[in-house]
Design an enzyme around this catalytic site. Structure first.
Site, mmCIF file in Angstrom:
data_model
loop_
_atom_site.group_PDB
_atom_site.id
_atom_site.type_symbol
_atom_site.label_atom_id
_atom_site.label_comp_id
_atom_site.label_asym_id
_atom_site.label_seq_id
_atom_site.Cartn_x
_atom_site.Cartn_y
_atom_site.Cartn_z
ATOM 1 N NE ARG A 121 -3.935 -2.144 1.908
ATOM 2 C CZ ARG A 121 -3.654 -3.276 2.533
ATOM 3 N NH1 ARG A 121 -2.622 -3.335 3.341
ATOM 4 N NH2 ARG A 121 -4.408 -4.335 2.358
ATOM 5 C CE LYS A 143 -1.094 13.769 -14.015
ATOM 6 N NZ LYS A 143 -1.542 14.057 -15.390
ATOM 7 C CD GLU A 185 5.996 16.634 -22.415
ATOM 8 O OE1 GLU A 185 5.327 17.650 -22.129
ATOM 9 O OE2 GLU A 185 5.470 15.519 -22.639
ATOM 10 C CE LYS A 221 4.673 17.685 -13.812
ATOM 11 N NZ LYS A 221 4.948 16.437 -14.517
ATOM 12 C CD GLU A 231 -4.359 16.281 -15.052
ATOM 13 O OE1 GLU A 231 -3.148 16.064 -15.004
ATOM 14 O OE2 GLU A 231 -5.107 15.853 -15.941
ATOM 15 N NE ARG A 235 0.020 17.271 -12.265
ATOM 16 C CZ ARG A 235 0.596 16.374 -11.487
ATOM 17 N NH1 ARG A 235 0.222 16.238 -10.235
ATOM 18 N NH2 ARG A 235 1.560 15.600 -11.949
ATOM 19 C CG ASN A 239 -3.119 17.448 -19.816
ATOM 20 O OD1 ASN A 239 -2.143 16.745 -19.608
ATOM 21 N ND2 ASN A 239 -4.211 17.400 -19.069
ATOM 22 C CG HIS A 242 0.147 16.513 -23.655
ATOM 23 N ND1 HIS A 242 0.971 17.609 -23.746
ATOM 24 C CD2 HIS A 242 0.903 15.521 -23.117
ATOM 25 C CE1 HIS A 242 2.171 17.293 -23.266
ATOM 26 N NE2 HIS A 242 2.158 16.022 -22.883
ATOM 27 C CG HIS A 246 -2.318 12.009 -25.367
ATOM 28 N ND1 HIS A 246 -2.912 12.664 -24.306
ATOM 29 C CD2 HIS A 246 -1.085 11.658 -24.934
ATOM 30 C CE1 HIS A 246 -2.064 12.715 -23.292
ATOM 31 N NE2 HIS A 246 -0.948 12.102 -23.646
ATOM 32 C CG HIS A 258 4.728 11.803 -24.921
ATOM 33 N ND1 HIS A 258 3.358 11.686 -24.891
ATOM 34 C CD2 HIS A 258 5.043 12.837 -24.088
ATOM 35 C CE1 HIS A 258 2.866 12.609 -24.068
ATOM 36 N NE2 HIS A 258 3.870 13.319 -23.569
HETATM 37 N N1 LIG Z 1 4.419 10.756 -14.935
HETATM 38 C C1 LIG Z 1 4.320 11.813 -15.697
HETATM 39 O O1 LIG Z 1 3.946 12.891 -15.245
HETATM 40 C C2 LIG Z 1 4.698 11.707 -17.136
HETATM 41 C C3 LIG Z 1 4.817 12.868 -17.910
HETATM 42 C C4 LIG Z 1 5.236 12.752 -19.235
HETATM 43 C C5 LIG Z 1 5.524 11.478 -19.762
HETATM 44 N N2 LIG Z 1 5.404 10.373 -18.971
HETATM 45 C C6 LIG Z 1 5.729 9.049 -19.494
HETATM 46 O O2 LIG Z 1 7.120 9.021 -19.771
HETATM 47 C C7 LIG Z 1 7.368 8.033 -20.766
HETATM 48 C C8 LIG Z 1 8.345 8.562 -21.781
HETATM 49 O O3 LIG Z 1 9.546 8.905 -21.133
HETATM 50 P P1 LIG Z 1 10.953 8.740 -21.857
HETATM 51 O O4 LIG Z 1 10.902 9.387 -23.179
HETATM 52 O O5 LIG Z 1 11.977 9.159 -20.881
HETATM 53 O O6 LIG Z 1 10.953 7.174 -22.155
HETATM 54 P P2 LIG Z 1 11.930 5.957 -21.751
HETATM 55 O O7 LIG Z 1 12.061 5.844 -20.295
HETATM 56 O O8 LIG Z 1 11.421 4.771 -22.481
HETATM 57 O O9 LIG Z 1 13.312 6.389 -22.366
HETATM 58 C C9 LIG Z 1 13.459 6.411 -23.767
HETATM 59 C C10 LIG Z 1 14.586 5.487 -24.226
HETATM 60 O O10 LIG Z 1 15.821 6.071 -23.836
HETATM 61 C C11 LIG Z 1 16.644 5.126 -23.150
HETATM 62 N N3 LIG Z 1 17.436 5.930 -22.230
HETATM 63 C C12 LIG Z 1 17.038 6.492 -21.069
HETATM 64 N N4 LIG Z 1 18.010 7.251 -20.556
HETATM 65 C C13 LIG Z 1 19.062 7.167 -21.397
HETATM 66 C C14 LIG Z 1 20.359 7.754 -21.409
HETATM 67 N N5 LIG Z 1 20.743 8.613 -20.462
HETATM 68 N N6 LIG Z 1 21.183 7.437 -22.422
HETATM 69 C C15 LIG Z 1 20.781 6.599 -23.417
HETATM 70 N N7 LIG Z 1 19.565 6.038 -23.460
HETATM 71 C C16 LIG Z 1 18.704 6.320 -22.466
HETATM 72 C C17 LIG Z 1 15.670 4.181 -22.533
HETATM 73 O O11 LIG Z 1 16.261 2.939 -22.290
HETATM 74 C C18 LIG Z 1 14.571 4.104 -23.585
HETATM 75 O O12 LIG Z 1 14.916 3.165 -24.551
HETATM 76 C C19 LIG Z 1 6.037 7.662 -21.352
HETATM 77 O O13 LIG Z 1 5.679 6.385 -20.908
HETATM 78 C C20 LIG Z 1 5.090 8.713 -20.796
HETATM 79 O O14 LIG Z 1 3.774 8.227 -20.621
HETATM 80 C C21 LIG Z 1 5.004 10.465 -17.689
HETATM 81 ZN ZN LIG Z 2 3.776 14.876 -22.205
#
Ligand SMILES: NC(=O)c1ccc[n+]([C@@H]2O[C@H](COP(=O)([O-])OP(=O)(O)OC[C@H]3O[C@@H](n4cnc5c(N)ncnc54)[C@H](O)[C@@H]3O)[C@@H](O)[C@H]2O)c1
Ligand SMILES: [Zn+2]
Length: 353
Positions: A121, A143, A185, A221, A231, A235, A239, A242, A246, A258
């Site tokens: 939990r 999130k 972003e 942020k 949100e 907040r 988006n 987005h 999306h 993304h």
């Molecule tokens: N929680 C939130 O508020 C929020 C906000 C925006 C996006 N997201 C989520 O974030 C995700 C996308 O994030 P992302 O783009 O970081 O994706 P990711 O974590 O998949 O990273 C992208 C790729 O880069 C590689 N990588 C990571 N760091 C690296 C580094 N320093 N050097 C080389 N390679 C590296 C990873 O292995 C992966 O293959 C999505 O799932 C999205 O839904 C969440």
């Molecule tokens: Zn985003």
């Protein structure tokens, strides 16, 4: 230079941004976490790059540590991988006082964060972001979640991290397309926050001095999240870009990243805001210029009808109306609620001439 950004949520935490932070993460985390066991989680790309550095520092600071590596990529941000993460925590008998350490991009942060949020939990989680996207956006705000077969991020929880340490040295191993992806972003945050940040990004500051831009994005942020943690109002402005973003992601079967999809969404909503008379400012030329500079797209081959239909399958829609984040100027954005039947016309207005 090392920057500390306080996030005054309940509980509060600090985001630390700067070079060399992974090498010293043990000593930074020790006073915050106390004597506990840690579960380090990273994907199969990030662990070989940075896992050892983090493990060494954590052990030297006196932590006991277990590490778990899962396959890289959005396709693995699912229930199956989550269940492996949870089993790993249980098999290693992590307790309520222990802590998850999420080392990686947004996928790792979301999924390891979600595992921490539901295991027993809720146990603590520390975020060590290694992508631009996770540094400027996903590691802050609490999130967490995973994708379901019906759509992205459909299961999740709010869990504010205990700390965020963003080591900007890690950005040097990002492929250019992934660096650009996170820049979308940052551009979004620049449009929301105001002239100072936007013009810095416009002039290449993210590449030149990433810690400065990341700190400004996080500070912006943090303010929004402090005022609206769950949100329910402000907040939702985060988006911006987005709704269409999306839709582009979904239509591409998630082959368009993304941030690239969000860039298209930002360009489109800026053009629409101008053509529909919601703003008198000539925004779109400036925003598109900035996105191009970052190596991001500003148009799409999908039709307004396709985009509207895909956008309306999004979980953030409430009934017959849809709320859009709309830019009125740099640093001036608002929310506009329209009938779902009007969305296609808004998208049409935002298409590249
Ligand atoms: N929680 C939130 O508020 C929020 C906000 C925006 C996006 N997201 C989520 O974030 C995700 C996308 O994030 P992302 O783009 O970081 O994706 P990711 O974590 O998949 O990273 C992208 C790729 O880069 C590689 N990588 C990571 N760091 C690296 C580094 N320093 N050097 C080389 N390679 C590296 C990873 O292995 C992966 O293959 C999505 O799932 C999205 O839904 C969440
Ligand atoms: Zn985003």
């Amino acid at each position: 230079m090392i920057q500390h950004i306080p996030v005054r949520t309940d509980p509060p935490y600090t985001v630390t941004i700067g070079p060399g932070l992974l090498k010293t993460c043990g000593q930074s985390l020790r006073p915050l976490l106390g004597d506990c066991r840690l579960a380090l989680m990273a994907d199969s790309t990030v662990f070989p790059l940075y896992g050892e550095r983090v493990e060494k520092s954590l052990r030297e600071a006196g932590f006991t540590l277990v590490s778990h590596v899962f396959p890289a990529g959005e396709a693995h941000k699912n229930l199956h991988t989550l269940s492996q993460l949870l089993d790993f925590l249980a098999q290693n008998q992590l307790t309520r006082s222990d802590c998850v350490v999420a080392l990686g991009g947004g996928v790792c942060g979301d999924m390891a964060g979600f595992a921490a949020a539901v295991y027993l939990r809720g146990i603590r989680c520390v975020q060590l972001p290694t992508t631009v996207l996770s540094a400027v956006d996903s590691s802050v705000g609490g999130k967490t979640g995973i994708d379901l077969s019906a759509g992205k991020n459909l299961a999740g929880a709010f869990l504010q991290p205990t700390a965020v340490l963003c080591d900007v040295d890690t950005l040097s191993t990002l492929p250019p397309a992934l660096f650009a992806d996170g820049a979308a972003e940052a551009v979004k945050t620049g449009i929301l926050s105001g002239e100072e940040l936007f013009s810095a990004i416009e002039s290449g500051a993210l590449e030149r001095e990433p810690e400065r831009v990341i700190a400004a994005c996080v500070a912006y942020k943090a303010g929004v999240v402090e005022r609206d943690e769950k949100e329910q109002g402000e907040r939702r402005l985060l988006n911006l870009g987005h709704t269409v973003g999306h839709a582009v992601e979904l239509l591409s079967g998630y082959t368009i990243l993304h941030g690239h999809a969000v860039a298209v969404g930002l360009a489109l909503i800026c053009r629409a805001a101008e053509r529909l008379g919601w703003t008198e400012e000539a925004l779109s030329q400036r925003v598109c210029g900035c996105l191009h500079r970052c190596g991001l797209p500003t148009s799409t081959a999908y039709s307004p009808a396709q985009l509207a239909q895909a956008a309306l399958s999004d979980k953030k829609r409430a009934g017959e109306k849809i709320t859009l984040a709309v830019p009125l100027g740099i640093g001036r954005c608002t929310q506009k609620t329209i009938a779902v039947t009007e969305l296609e016309a808004v998208i049409q207005a935002g298409m590249e001439a």
